[in-house]
Design a protein around this motif. Structure first.
Motif, PDB file in Angstrom:
ATOM      1  N   VAL A  96       0.852  -1.184   0.000  1.00  0.00           N
ATOM      2  CA  VAL A  96       0.000   0.000   0.000  1.00  0.00           C
ATOM      3  C   VAL A  96       0.894   1.242   0.000  1.00  0.00           C
ATOM      4  CG1 VAL A  96      -1.707   1.328   1.316  1.00  0.00           C
ATOM      5  CG2 VAL A  96      -1.933  -1.156   1.125  1.00  0.00           C
ATOM      6  N   GLY A  97       0.664   2.112  -0.970  1.00  0.00           N
ATOM      7  CA  GLY A  97       1.459   3.330  -1.122  1.00  0.00           C
ATOM      8  C   GLY A  97       2.736   3.135  -1.925  1.00  0.00           C
ATOM      9  N   LEU A  98       3.124   1.886  -2.163  1.00  0.00           N
ATOM     10  CA  LEU A  98       4.346   1.594  -2.923  1.00  0.00           C
ATOM     11  C   LEU A  98       4.040   1.195  -4.360  1.00  0.00           C
ATOM     12  CD1 LEU A  98       6.266  -0.514  -0.249  1.00  0.00           C
ATOM     13  CD2 LEU A  98       6.477   1.930  -0.725  1.00  0.00           C
ATOM     14  N   ALA A  99       2.898   0.577  -4.582  1.00  0.00           N
ATOM     15  CA  ALA A  99       2.444   0.161  -5.909  1.00  0.00           C
ATOM     16  C   ALA A  99       0.927   0.339  -5.925  1.00  0.00           C
ATOM     17  CB  ALA A  99       2.832  -1.290  -6.182  1.00  0.00           C
ATOM     18  N   ASP A 100       0.351   0.326  -7.111  1.00  0.00           N
ATOM     19  CA  ASP A 100      -1.092   0.535  -7.236  1.00  0.00           C
ATOM     20  C   ASP A 100      -1.858  -0.735  -7.540  1.00  0.00           C
ATOM     21  OD1 ASP A 100      -0.979   3.479  -7.028  1.00  0.00           O
ATOM     22  OD2 ASP A 100       0.140   3.300  -8.905  1.00  0.00           O
ATOM     23  N   ILE A 101      -1.202  -1.657  -8.241  1.00  0.00           N
ATOM     24  CA  ILE A 101      -1.907  -2.843  -8.703  1.00  0.00           C
ATOM     25  C   ILE A 101      -0.920  -3.999  -8.834  1.00  0.00           C
ATOM     26  CG2 ILE A 101      -1.622  -2.392 -11.185  1.00  0.00           C
ATOM     27  CD1 ILE A 101      -4.673  -3.074 -11.438  1.00  0.00           C
ATOM     28  N   PHE A 102      -1.407  -5.209  -8.580  1.00  0.00           N
ATOM     29  CA  PHE A 102      -0.608  -6.407  -8.835  1.00  0.00           C
ATOM     30  C   PHE A 102      -0.922  -6.893 -10.242  1.00  0.00           C
ATOM     31  CE2 PHE A 102      -0.990  -6.843  -4.147  1.00  0.00           C
ATOM     32  CZ  PHE A 102       0.367  -6.886  -3.832  1.00  0.00           C
ATOM     33  N   GLY A 103       0.113  -7.190 -11.003  1.00  0.00           N
ATOM     34  CA  GLY A 103      -0.036  -7.905 -12.257  1.00  0.00           C
ATOM     35  C   GLY A 103       0.323  -9.346 -11.937  1.00  0.00           C
ATOM     36  N   VAL A 104      -0.641 -10.242 -11.978  1.00  0.00           N
ATOM     37  CA  VAL A 104      -0.453 -11.615 -11.512  1.00  0.00           C
ATOM     38  C   VAL A 104      -0.475 -12.573 -12.698  1.00  0.00           C
ATOM     39  CG1 VAL A 104      -1.339 -13.428 -10.002  1.00  0.00           C
ATOM     40  CG2 VAL A 104      -1.587 -11.024  -9.327  1.00  0.00           C
TER      41      VAL A 104
END
Length: 155
Positions: A78-86
């Motif tokens: 949280v706050g470091l990236a916006d979304i996971f690409g899985v």
């Protein structure tokens, strides 16, 4: 197999899936960022993507949704990236999961129906398939820190 060797195919699959769907994708220089890719979406917005490779367990695809700071231990994205690409290798499929929609420590998307037909608190994998995301929907996920300022008028 090292962490980079495991992560590279997943990162490549997410990059390829985004590019094939017409998104402009930037690759950050070096390994010092808490995200792997940046996607430019409408309205001068950039989306920080943390790539993960998932595995199957109990009718779900599962991925690690924490980062490890070797000085402080497991940390949230949280706050470091916006979304996971899985990337899920058994199905050669890619899913986009907002950081806030992933579980605390472990992200899970259901790939098989529950045995008791439970629907509450279940995240069906189909809801997060990369094909379901539009540029506008992705721009809504981007954090305010990743929005470029409006250009100033020319004098």
């Amino acid at each position: 197999m090292g962490a980079r060797t495991r992560g590279n195919p997943g990162e490549a699959a997410v990059l390829s899936a985004l590019v094939q769907r017409g998104f402009d994708v930037l690759v950050p220089f070096g390994d010092g960022q808490p995200y792997d890719l940046v996607v430019h979406v409408p309205m001068n917005t950039f989306l920080r993507v943390q790539c993960k490779t998932a595995w199957a367990r109990g009718g779900c695809l599962v991925f690690n949704s924490r980062t490890t700071d070797h000085g402080r231990g497991p940390q949230s994205y949280v706050g470091l990236a916006d979304i996971f690409g899985v990337y899920f290798p058994p199905r050669h499929s890619v899913y986009l999961v907002p950081i806030n929609a992933a579980g605390n420590g472990e992200g899970r998307l259901r790939i098989e129906p529950t045995r008791n037909n439970q629907r509450r608190r279940v995240r069906p994998a189909g809801d997060y398939e990369v094909d379901r995301w539009t540029a506008e929907a992705l721009s809504d996920v981007a954090g305010p820190a990743m929005r470029s300022p409006e250009p100033s008028p020319q004098i």
